[in-house]
Scaffold this motif. Structure first.
Motif, mmCIF file in Angstrom:
data_model
loop_
_atom_site.group_PDB
_atom_site.id
_atom_site.type_symbol
_atom_site.label_atom_id
_atom_site.label_comp_id
_atom_site.label_asym_id
_atom_site.label_seq_id
_atom_site.Cartn_x
_atom_site.Cartn_y
_atom_site.Cartn_z
ATOM 1 N N HIS A 60 0.864 -1.208 0.000
ATOM 2 C CA HIS A 60 0.000 0.000 0.000
ATOM 3 C C HIS A 60 0.887 1.240 0.000
ATOM 4 O O HIS A 60 1.279 1.746 1.066
ATOM 5 C CB HIS A 60 -0.915 -0.013 1.220
ATOM 6 C CG HIS A 60 -1.993 1.015 1.163
ATOM 7 N ND1 HIS A 60 -3.226 0.828 1.734
ATOM 8 C CD2 HIS A 60 -2.035 2.256 0.617
ATOM 9 C CE1 HIS A 60 -3.976 1.904 1.540
ATOM 10 N NE2 HIS A 60 -3.264 2.792 0.861
ATOM 11 N N HIS A 62 1.684 5.054 -2.237
ATOM 12 C CA HIS A 62 1.310 6.033 -3.280
ATOM 13 C C HIS A 62 2.566 6.781 -3.715
ATOM 14 O O HIS A 62 3.276 7.344 -2.876
ATOM 15 C CB HIS A 62 0.296 7.037 -2.737
ATOM 16 C CG HIS A 62 -0.941 6.384 -2.167
ATOM 17 N ND1 HIS A 62 -2.082 6.203 -2.902
ATOM 18 C CD2 HIS A 62 -1.187 5.863 -0.944
ATOM 19 C CE1 HIS A 62 -2.995 5.607 -2.145
ATOM 20 N NE2 HIS A 62 -2.480 5.391 -0.951
ATOM 21 N N LYS A 153 -8.299 -0.921 -6.142
ATOM 22 C CA LYS A 153 -8.803 -0.225 -4.952
ATOM 23 C C LYS A 153 -9.991 0.636 -5.341
ATOM 24 O O LYS A 153 -9.974 1.280 -6.401
ATOM 25 C CB LYS A 153 -7.701 0.644 -4.338
ATOM 26 C CG LYS A 153 -8.155 1.348 -3.036
ATOM 27 C CD LYS A 153 -7.022 2.091 -2.331
ATOM 28 C CE LYS A 153 -7.550 2.812 -1.074
ATOM 29 N NZ LYS A 153 -6.579 3.703 -0.450
ATOM 30 N N PHE A 155 -12.714 3.622 -3.592
ATOM 31 C CA PHE A 155 -12.835 4.587 -2.500
ATOM 32 C C PHE A 155 -14.305 4.851 -2.202
ATOM 33 O O PHE A 155 -15.101 5.024 -3.117
ATOM 34 C CB PHE A 155 -12.171 5.922 -2.876
ATOM 35 C CG PHE A 155 -10.672 5.894 -2.838
ATOM 36 C CD1 PHE A 155 -9.944 5.375 -3.904
ATOM 37 C CD2 PHE A 155 -9.985 6.376 -1.735
ATOM 38 C CE1 PHE A 155 -8.552 5.347 -3.881
ATOM 39 C CE2 PHE A 155 -8.591 6.346 -1.696
ATOM 40 C CZ PHE A 155 -7.879 5.836 -2.773
ATOM 41 N N TYR A 158 -13.658 10.825 -0.684
ATOM 42 C CA TYR A 158 -12.821 11.740 -1.477
ATOM 43 C C TYR A 158 -13.551 12.154 -2.750
ATOM 44 O O TYR A 158 -13.992 11.301 -3.536
ATOM 45 C CB TYR A 158 -11.469 11.150 -1.906
ATOM 46 C CG TYR A 158 -10.474 10.837 -0.819
ATOM 47 C CD1 TYR A 158 -10.297 11.677 0.276
ATOM 48 C CD2 TYR A 158 -9.683 9.695 -0.904
ATOM 49 C CE1 TYR A 158 -9.358 11.374 1.253
ATOM 50 C CE2 TYR A 158 -8.746 9.389 0.068
ATOM 51 C CZ TYR A 158 -8.597 10.235 1.141
ATOM 52 O OH TYR A 158 -7.677 9.937 2.102
ATOM 53 N N HIS A 185 -11.240 1.482 0.537
ATOM 54 C CA HIS A 185 -11.057 2.591 1.497
ATOM 55 C C HIS A 185 -12.446 2.888 2.057
ATOM 56 O O HIS A 185 -13.298 3.451 1.365
ATOM 57 C CB HIS A 185 -10.473 3.822 0.800
ATOM 58 C CG HIS A 185 -10.297 4.995 1.726
ATOM 59 N ND1 HIS A 185 -9.127 5.715 1.792
ATOM 60 C CD2 HIS A 185 -11.132 5.572 2.624
ATOM 61 C CE1 HIS A 185 -9.258 6.681 2.690
ATOM 62 N NE2 HIS A 185 -10.475 6.621 3.208
ATOM 63 N N HIS A 241 -6.136 0.098 5.541
ATOM 64 C CA HIS A 241 -5.810 1.091 6.592
ATOM 65 C C HIS A 241 -6.887 1.214 7.679
ATOM 66 O O HIS A 241 -7.450 2.288 7.908
ATOM 67 C CB HIS A 241 -5.434 2.453 6.007
ATOM 68 C CG HIS A 241 -6.299 3.013 4.907
ATOM 69 N ND1 HIS A 241 -7.660 3.044 4.979
ATOM 70 C CD2 HIS A 241 -5.978 3.599 3.723
ATOM 71 C CE1 HIS A 241 -8.136 3.618 3.876
ATOM 72 N NE2 HIS A 241 -7.140 3.951 3.103
ATOM 73 N N CYS A 289 -4.008 12.345 7.748
ATOM 74 C CA CYS A 289 -4.178 11.214 6.848
ATOM 75 C C CYS A 289 -5.548 10.623 7.146
ATOM 76 O O CYS A 289 -6.148 10.924 8.173
ATOM 77 C CB CYS A 289 -3.083 10.178 7.035
ATOM 78 S SG CYS A 289 -3.013 9.442 8.678
ATOM 79 N N SER A 290 -6.025 9.805 6.225
ATOM 80 C CA SER A 290 -7.375 9.251 6.394
ATOM 81 C C SER A 290 -7.361 7.738 6.239
ATOM 82 O O SER A 290 -6.790 7.248 5.274
ATOM 83 C CB SER A 290 -8.318 9.835 5.344
ATOM 84 O OG SER A 290 -8.417 11.224 5.528
ATOM 85 N N ASP A 317 0.823 2.613 3.803
ATOM 86 C CA ASP A 317 0.012 3.685 3.210
ATOM 87 C C ASP A 317 0.875 4.933 3.018
ATOM 88 O O ASP A 317 0.449 6.061 3.305
ATOM 89 C CB ASP A 317 -1.237 3.982 4.042
ATOM 90 C CG ASP A 317 -2.241 4.867 3.288
ATOM 91 O OD1 ASP A 317 -2.024 5.115 2.088
ATOM 92 O OD2 ASP A 317 -3.227 5.302 3.905
ATOM 93 N N CYS A 319 2.173 7.967 1.641
ATOM 94 C CA CYS A 319 1.518 8.942 0.758
ATOM 95 C C CYS A 319 2.136 10.292 1.107
ATOM 96 O O CYS A 319 1.573 11.074 1.868
ATOM 97 C CB CYS A 319 0.010 8.898 1.011
ATOM 98 S SG CYS A 319 -0.903 9.957 -0.112
ATOM 99 N N ASN A 343 -4.108 14.835 2.137
ATOM 100 C CA ASN A 343 -4.222 13.657 3.008
ATOM 101 C C ASN A 343 -3.105 12.672 2.731
ATOM 102 O O ASN A 343 -2.938 12.247 1.582
ATOM 103 C CB ASN A 343 -5.534 12.931 2.725
ATOM 104 C CG ASN A 343 -6.705 13.478 3.511
ATOM 105 O OD1 ASN A 343 -7.493 12.723 4.052
ATOM 106 N ND2 ASN A 343 -6.823 14.796 3.581
ATOM 107 N N GLY A 344 -2.378 12.294 3.752
ATOM 108 C CA GLY A 344 -1.387 11.247 3.588
ATOM 109 C C GLY A 344 -0.091 11.597 4.289
ATOM 110 O O GLY A 344 0.253 12.770 4.459
HETATM 111 O O1 URP Z 1 -4.590 9.805 3.894
HETATM 112 C C1 URP Z 1 -4.326 8.868 3.146
HETATM 113 N N1 URP Z 1 -4.469 7.649 3.544
HETATM 114 N N2 URP Z 1 -3.915 9.133 1.912
HETATM 115 C C2 URP Z 1 -3.609 8.183 0.956
HETATM 116 C C3 URP Z 1 -4.762 7.830 0.110
HETATM 117 C C4 URP Z 1 -5.526 6.707 0.740
HETATM 118 O O2 URP Z 1 -6.654 6.913 1.080
HETATM 119 O O3 URP Z 1 -5.018 5.624 0.868
#
Ligand code: URP
Ligand code: ZN
Ligand code: ZN
Length: 467
Positions: A60, A62, A153, A155, A158, A185, A241, A289-290, A317, A319, A343-344
């Motif tokens: 995981h 980004h 993946k 979502f 977002y 997610h 996550h 982060c989310s 994760d 990011c 976010n990340g």
């Molecule tokens: O806040 C996060 N986790 N950002 C990365 C994108 C995700 O949702 O995995």
């Protein structure tokens, strides 16, 4: 002539199931022999007193992902894979994000172009399905799964990414037909937008309110819904996550019912809390982060999930955004509301030392569970096993050698990513990966980069062992 290119001598090897001491003979990038007195090699690596483990697989991550107007991710494939190697990883699985109206094949071409010749460790793309048109569902996804992109993946939150329940069902149906694995997610987007609007109206716009706008219940509800949708279609899902007990218990309940529901958690849910978002002067943005980090009770729940097998994978994760940067966490709009803070957080290099130290050294998990959670289960889950994720004759020689006795404080300069901070600054860890080898070639040794970018390549995957 030497029998092997490399011999790793005298180490203690752990796989997901066994612990033993022997030498490893490596030839042509593969593990060629496990035994004693293996003879000559061009290079002999002394691993006495060290753990010899399968290289980490981080499923995981980004990298170079478009993240909104004026915002740039801090890692490209060079810095992201370099950082991964410094953290003991030999394969990472980044996402290829489909944007609205974009063909998935087109998106993938762009990501391959960004990664080509840049990688220090192996990479394998998941797909993010953001626009499940008839063409995507009927043509592109089946063809891409056949080509080795065997996981996608989706979502539930977002803007521009969130799918409706109907769309989730459609994607899940394609996954069932093609035997792909769906990663979800799970956060309730309407609830988050409702809470965000209310907080903004009350003038509560600092980064700390990011956590208030995404409470555990929005994650729990979406987790329950995602599992229910997957049950309707009868398809395996991975809830990624997971941050708290309520969501974890939804997964456990589904597993107890016999559903193929899997869970992932990450370091931020073990060692950070929402209090970290409190800092003045946008310091809290470093931790946005989310889902957000929660509280101590949630950390305990996440450990329980790792110990009891509710979570089968532990990922970063990763990011990354720079903090002190108007194209990162300090984007001007972000000062007006947490809603606009990217976010990340970075974590690809910190993931393994944190779990080793907090998990193995502190006695919460044993070394075999560490290997399962950080390498073997990722390989099995995403169709790379037994080529990767273990140390066995015939497997890729993807290996990390760990010194279990080094104690140091995590600091950003150790992690070698493209960001300018680590959310784990100052955390004391015991145990460190002192050598990372990808398909028989040393990439990092004793804190020095020895590998060449371009050695890491894209890996097409089989179907998940669970799909
Ligand atoms: O806040 C996060 N986790 N950002 C990365 C994108 C995700 O949702 O995995
Ligand atoms: Zn996510
Ligand atoms: Zn993510």
């Amino acid at each position: 002539m030497s029998s092997f290119d490399t011999i790793i001598r005298g180490g203690r090897i752990a796989t997901a199931s066994d612990t033993f001491s022997c030498d490893i003979g490596i030839k042509g990038g593969l593990v060629a022999a496990l035994g004693y007195d293996l003879g000559q090699a061009d290079e002999v690596i002394d691993a006495a007193g060290k753990w010899v483990l399968p290289g980490g697989i981080d499923s995981h991550v980004h990298i170079s992902q478009p993240s909104g107007e004026g915002i740039v991710m801090a890692d490209d494939f060079e810095s992201g894979t370099r950082s991964a190697a410094f953290g003991g990883n030999t394969t990472i699985m980044p996402f290829c994000l489909q944007e609205k109206k974009q063909s998935l094949r087109e998106a993938l071409k762009l990501y391959h172009a960004k990664a080509e010749g840049e990688c220090y460790v192996d990479v394998s793309f998941h797909l993010i399905v953001a626009d499940p048109t008839e063409q995507v569902l009927g043509q592109e996804l089946p063809a891409l799964v056949a080509d080795g992109y065997t996981s996608f993946k989706v979502f539930m939150t977002y803007e521009g990414l969130a799918l409706s329940d109907r769309e989730m069902l459609e994607v899940m149906s394609v996954a069932r037909e093609t035997r792909a694995l769906v990663m979800v997610h799970a956060e309730n987007d309407d609830a988050i937008r409702f809470l965000t609007d209310r907080l903004e109206r009350a003038g509560k716009t600092a980064p700390s309110f990011h956590a208030t706008s995404r409470p555990p219940i929005v994650e729990r509800e979406a987790t329950h819904r995602a599992i229910s949708l997957a049950e309707i279609v009868d398809v395996p899902v991975m809830i990624v996550h997971v941050s708290n007990r309520e969501a974890m218990e939804e997964i456990r309940r589904a597993q107890q019912k016999g559903l193929k529901v899997f869970g992932e958690t990450c370091p931020q849910y073990l060692v950070l809390t929402e209090k970290d978002l409190d800092g003045l002067n946008m310091e809290g943005a470093k931790y946005v982060c989310s889902p957000p980090p929660r509280d101590n009770a949630s950390q305990i729940a996440c450990w329980e999930g790792l110990q009891q097998g509710v979570f089968s994978v532990f990922s970063s994760d990763h990011c990354p955004f720079r903090h002190d940067d108007p194209r990162g966490k300090l984007v001007p709009k972000g000062r007006t509301s947490f809603r606009w803070v990217p976010n990340g957080i970075p974590g690809v290099a910190a993931r393994l030392p944190i779990l080793f130290s907090e998990g193995v050294v502190k006695g919460r998990i044993d070394i075999n569970r560490f290997v399962a959670l950080t390498a073997t289960n990722h390989a099995k889950m995403y169709g790379l096993y037994p080529r990767k994720g273990t140390i066995a004759v015939g497997s890729d020689a993807d290996i990390a050698i760990w010194d279990p006795d080094v104690t140091q404080r995590l600091t950003h300069s150790l992690l070698r990513d493209g960001s300018d901070y680590t959310p784990y600054e100052g955390l004391e860890v015991t145990g460190w990966p002192v050598l990372t080898m990808v398909r028989g070639r040393v990439v990092v040794r004793n804190g020095r980069l020895e590998g060449q970018k371009g050695h890491g390549h894209h890996v097409a995957r089989d179907r998940s062992a669970y799909a």
